[in-house]
Design a protein around this motif. Sequence first.
Motif, PDB file in Angstrom:
ATOM      1  N   SER A 150       0.825  -1.210   0.000  1.00 32.99           N
ATOM      2  CA  SER A 150       0.000   0.000   0.000  1.00 32.99           C
ATOM      3  C   SER A 150       0.858   1.257   0.000  1.00 32.99           C
ATOM      4  N   ARG A 151       1.987   1.208   0.708  1.00 32.60           N
ATOM      5  CA  ARG A 151       2.894   2.368   0.766  1.00 32.60           C
ATOM      6  C   ARG A 151       3.374   2.761  -0.619  1.00 32.60           C
ATOM      7  N   PHE A 152       3.484   1.779  -1.511  1.00 34.38           N
ATOM      8  CA  PHE A 152       3.943   2.057  -2.870  1.00 34.38           C
ATOM      9  C   PHE A 152       2.796   2.066  -3.885  1.00 34.38           C
ATOM     10  N   GLY A 153       1.565   2.131  -3.381  1.00 37.56           N
ATOM     11  CA  GLY A 153       0.416   2.246  -4.268  1.00 37.56           C
ATOM     12  C   GLY A 153       0.117   1.003  -5.068  1.00 37.56           C
ATOM     13  N   MET A 154       0.503  -0.154  -4.573  1.00 34.23           N
ATOM     14  CA  MET A 154       0.259  -1.409  -5.287  1.00 34.23           C
ATOM     15  C   MET A 154      -0.946  -2.132  -4.696  1.00 34.23           C
ATOM     16  N   GLU A 155      -1.527  -3.013  -5.498  1.00 28.40           N
ATOM     17  CA  GLU A 155      -2.633  -3.842  -5.028  1.00 28.40           C
ATOM     18  C   GLU A 155      -2.181  -4.672  -3.829  1.00 28.40           C
ATOM     19  N   SER A 156      -3.065  -4.804  -2.860  1.00 35.30           N
ATOM     20  CA  SER A 156      -2.727  -5.612  -1.678  1.00 35.30           C
ATOM     21  C   SER A 156      -3.877  -6.539  -1.307  1.00 35.30           C
ATOM     22  N   ASP A 157      -4.651  -6.951  -2.346  1.00 36.46           N
ATOM     23  CA  ASP A 157      -5.755  -7.874  -2.094  1.00 36.46           C
ATOM     24  C   ASP A 157      -5.228  -9.298  -1.945  1.00 36.46           C
ATOM     25  N   GLU A 158      -6.134 -10.243  -1.806  1.00 40.63           N
ATOM     26  CA  GLU A 158      -5.735 -11.625  -1.523  1.00 40.63           C
ATOM     27  C   GLU A 158      -4.873 -12.208  -2.633  1.00 40.63           C
ATOM     28  N   ILE A 159      -5.209 -11.884  -3.877  1.00 34.68           N
ATOM     29  CA  ILE A 159      -4.430 -12.404  -5.010  1.00 34.68           C
ATOM     30  C   ILE A 159      -3.029 -11.805  -4.992  1.00 34.68           C
ATOM     31  N   ALA A 160      -2.930 -10.491  -4.763  1.00 37.32           N
ATOM     32  CA  ALA A 160      -1.625  -9.821  -4.738  1.00 37.32           C
ATOM     33  C   ALA A 160      -0.752 -10.356  -3.617  1.00 37.32           C
ATOM     34  N   MET A 161      -1.376 -10.750  -2.513  1.00 35.34           N
ATOM     35  CA  MET A 161      -0.603 -11.235  -1.377  1.00 35.34           C
ATOM     36  C   MET A 161       0.063 -12.580  -1.655  1.00 35.34           C
ATOM     37  N   GLN A 162      -0.443 -13.317  -2.665  1.00 35.39           N
ATOM     38  CA  GLN A 162       0.161 -14.604  -2.997  1.00 35.39           C
ATOM     39  C   GLN A 162       1.381 -14.457  -3.893  1.00 35.39           C
ATOM     40  N   VAL A 163       1.576 -13.276  -4.485  1.00 37.69           N
ATOM     41  CA  VAL A 163       2.676 -13.036  -5.413  1.00 37.69           C
ATOM     42  C   VAL A 163       3.936 -12.667  -4.628  1.00 37.69           C
ATOM     43  N   PRO A 164       5.078 -13.265  -4.936  1.00 37.87           N
ATOM     44  CA  PRO A 164       6.300 -12.912  -4.200  1.00 37.87           C
ATOM     45  C   PRO A 164       6.647 -11.430  -4.342  1.00 37.87           C
ATOM     46  N   LEU A 165       7.011 -10.827  -3.215  1.00 39.88           N
ATOM     47  CA  LEU A 165       7.432  -9.422  -3.193  1.00 39.88           C
ATOM     48  C   LEU A 165       8.911  -9.371  -2.863  1.00 39.88           C
ATOM     49  N   LEU A 166       9.695  -8.843  -3.795  1.00 39.70           N
ATOM     50  CA  LEU A 166      11.140  -8.708  -3.612  1.00 39.70           C
ATOM     51  C   LEU A 166      11.457  -7.302  -3.116  1.00 39.70           C
ATOM     52  N   GLY A 167      12.370  -7.196  -2.157  1.00 38.30           N
ATOM     53  CA  GLY A 167      12.743  -5.892  -1.617  1.00 38.30           C
ATOM     54  C   GLY A 167      14.246  -5.690  -1.622  1.00 38.30           C
ATOM     55  N   MET A 168      14.652  -4.445  -1.793  1.00 43.32           N
ATOM     56  CA  MET A 168      16.072  -4.095  -1.733  1.00 43.32           C
ATOM     57  C   MET A 168      16.187  -2.728  -1.066  1.00 43.32           C
ATOM     58  N   VAL A 169      17.066  -2.631  -0.082  1.00 44.10           N
ATOM     59  CA  VAL A 169      17.269  -1.363   0.608  1.00 44.10           C
ATOM     60  C   VAL A 169      18.764  -1.156   0.807  1.00 44.10           C
ATOM     61  N   GLY A 170      19.229   0.065   0.582  1.00 38.48           N
ATOM     62  CA  GLY A 170      20.655   0.355   0.760  1.00 38.48           C
ATOM     63  C   GLY A 170      21.133   1.402  -0.225  1.00 38.48           C
ATOM     64  N   ARG A 171      22.439   1.551  -0.279  1.00 32.28           N
ATOM     65  CA  ARG A 171      23.031   2.527  -1.187  1.00 32.28           C
ATOM     66  C   ARG A 171      22.904   2.044  -2.632  1.00 32.28           C
ATOM     67  N   LEU A 172      22.450   2.916  -3.505  1.00 30.64           N
ATOM     68  CA  LEU A 172      22.277   2.576  -4.915  1.00 30.64           C
ATOM     69  C   LEU A 172      23.574   2.884  -5.648  1.00 30.64           C
ATOM     70  N   VAL A 173      24.534   1.984  -5.474  1.00 29.09           N
ATOM     71  CA  VAL A 173      25.861   2.162  -6.063  1.00 29.09           C
ATOM     72  C   VAL A 173      26.288   0.840  -6.696  1.00 29.09           C
TER      73      VAL A 173
END
Length: 493
Positions: free
Chosen positions: A292-315
């Motif tokens: 929701s923070r990124f404006g994406m669907e968060s319904d039951e179907i969306a919750m079954q899809v893998p969510l990949l995350g990356m945080v840190g310096r973009l270098v």
Amino acid sequence: MNVTTRVLFAASEVYPLIKTGGLGDVGYSLPHALQRAGADVRLVLPAYRTVLTQVDSINILGWLDVRGAKRTHSVRILEVRHADFAFPIWLADCQVLFDRPGNPYVQADGHDWADNAERFSVFARVVTELARDVLGINWQADVVHANDWQTGLVPALLGEFPHPPKRIFTIHNMAYGGHFSLADFNRLALPRQWWTPEGVEFYGGFSMLKAGIVYADEVTTVSPTYAREICTEEFGYGMQGVLQISRHKLHGILNGIDEKVWDPATDVHLLAHYSANRRQPGKALNKQALLSRFGMESDEIAMQVPLLGMVGRLVEQKGLDLVLAALPYLLSHTDVRMVFVGSGDSKYEAKLRDFAVKYPTRIGVFIGYDESLAHLLEAGADIFLMPSHFEPCGLNQMYSLRYGTPPVVYRTGGLADTVIDASREHLAQGIANGFVFDEFNFEALIAAIERAIACYAQPRVWQALQRTGMNHSFGWEHSAQSYLALYRATSNK
């Protein structure tokens, strides 16, 4: 270690006062672990503007006249308190050098502050004087623990005095060498005897990092694998020869994490809490919040899809080239969603923004640093991306393991020391906790991500991976004991 052993811990950044990377986290966590283990700790750092706005109970210990670049600075030494620190903090207050906005090392345009050589040589001289109790406050260091190039001159300066305290120098990242010119060396009036290939001289200039390596009694770095890697041409940044000569005093001690700050059961930044034994519904609720923070669907179907995350310096170090090369394939051949949090090289920021604009339902991007969002990402993502080309230790892979978010990593540095690949053998042994690839190319990264997606589709396998990662302790206690043993074992030189 005797309870009265006095450790002066010198760093250029310390969370939560000021932080640009992992050094800031270590600067907070390790001194506290040392204090809990019985050491008498003082932490010293520059009095940056942002630091002064956060502290209270300010006490002036005195003033030091310190040589700078063809001038002398009157540096006010402050002892301050902060609710998050269990010991006093000493600040080197020199307004002309440190009272400026923003990043402690670079200007808003990304270029280094032009007077960095003077700023951090003055800071090193201050640390040296405080270690010797020049102000007469009845606290003299038994051990001085300096960190990275910004304090690299400290071991060298202490060596100019008889019977110096034990000098420990920790390399957090060889990529930042504190390189300056012969003209800077002369303006700073540093000892002429240092200017040799065996001293601080480095290809016609001088390196503060090299000074720390050469003149410290013992040198540590932040993982066992990285300690071996930096002795090679690929990772040594031209100093592999110096490090090979110094192997007798080089130690790899794995960093820890603050398990009170990074605990999904109590984390103040999370919408819902969870633990290794009860991951749901807490982890799912955080995933919903992140989507929701990124404006994406968060319904039951969306919750079954893998969510990949990356945080840190973009270098480049963090493997952004691989990630950007892999994105088109992942978007066309999988249904994963991805979120990125961080800042760094403008070209990477721009390319990620372009992907987010073109694929708003699949990719979310936040450019900047947001501590709360970083915590939410660790908790809400299903899979954590950390394909660093090199990684001295890395903390985010440990955070992700603790938060039940198996990481995908390249086998290097501290990543190799903490992430155990989900091979058939490791899964059978119950020790697997993530996904490791061995060749640094985007095809290998894609293959590792596809293995992660395949495991995600097998709930029992995935849950075992999560439990293994979450049940492992990455706290500082063991590493702090290794440092204390090193303090005891070091002999003055």
